[in-house]
Design an enzyme around this catalytic site. Sequence first.
Site, PDB file in Angstrom:
ATOM      1  CB  SER A   1      -0.930   0.084   1.163  1.00 45.60           C
ATOM      2  OG  SER A   1      -1.382   1.237   1.497  1.00 45.60           O
TER       3      SER A   1
ATOM      4  CE1 TYR B   1      -3.749  -1.997   4.741  1.00 49.99           C
ATOM      5  CE2 TYR B   1      -3.720   0.194   4.040  1.00 49.99           C
ATOM      6  CZ  TYR B   1      -3.816  -0.879   3.736  1.00 49.99           C
ATOM      7  OH  TYR B   1      -3.629  -1.442   2.386  1.00 49.99           O
TER       8      TYR B   1
ATOM      9  CE  LYS C   1      -1.944  -4.662   3.333  1.00 50.51           C
ATOM     10  NZ  LYS C   1      -2.050  -5.775   2.591  1.00 50.51           N
TER      11      LYS C   1
END
Length: 332
Positions: free
Chosen positions: A117, A141, A145
């Site tokens: 991402s 988040y 990743k």
Amino acid sequence: MRVLVTGGAGFIGSVVTEELIKDGHTAVVYDSLYKGHREAVVPGADFVHGDLMDAELLRHTLKEHQIEAVIHMAADSLVGESVQQPAKYYRNNVVAGLALLDAMRDRGAGRIVFSSSAATYGEPEKQPIEETDPTRPTNPYGETKLAFEHALRWYDEAYKLRYASLRYFNAAGATENCGEQHNPETHLIPIVLQAAIGNRPHVEIYGDDYPTRDGTCVRDYIHVTDLARAHIQALGILDERSGIYNLGCGGDGYTVREVIDAAREVTRRDIPVRTSARRPGDPAVLVASSERIKRELGWNPQMQDLREIIRSAWNWMERHPDGYGEAHDGEA
Ligand code: UDP
């Protein structure tokens, strides 16, 4: 090639599966359906209903289907939620991902394409963002990743597990049969279209005091089919090497207000808006340089016009006003 698609019942996973099958590959979808939809599993793909933490089922699936490569998309992907519930993100995005890598090692299945991402970059120092820019995530988040990308690098070095990590910017749009449906919905374009179709009273704009051309956040929207094609092309390099690639359309990106205006134009509907506070963890601008993937993999996005992207999502929504039907908790 025989490919396992984790998260293949989700929005992007279903389109990746469509493209794999179109190209003559064998696709096995592995999905817990905790966020995905059974109806989104593309006809022609095998389906295994399972959790990544179920090591036995995972090993059995890799063996039975003689899997040669994995496209790993099963993950949690909401910035705001990750700030509230980091434990969930570390468990589902890191711990479960490592379980997958270990099952692959045991089988000697040494190729993986990973859904990473733009959130790995955090608040970027410059635009467009290049893969060599610093990675300083501003939310759990992005942090999870990045943690998984780091694991991939060392697994490659020690175990020759070749990987392509694709850093998605904002996936959007739909194909004829596969569209975006999350429950609850948090992504801008489906929310805007739900307001257009009358399923929600207005769109909430999260902050209009960012240092951007109209004060709202800028994002780089990429059509889901263009995104999916990159996965297929990435599979092709993994015999020789690993790599990290940005995936966006570049240019100036679009502000939240520009997305809403484009949707008004496409749908010819009224879309009421309200401005509210910033959403925690949102960087002001995220726009990709995708030069590396263009140069090294020959990838080229076919649908770069925001209106076309929104039109494809609108067509899908008009054909599937109730989405995939059954409601699920969480998001796909
Ligand atoms: N956004 C918004 N209202 C919404 C949903 C999103 O203003 O109801 C904004 C959000 O703050 C971000 C952009 O739209 O700047 C894209 O958000 P989305 O959740 O679609 O994708 P993200 O960039 O978080 O991956």
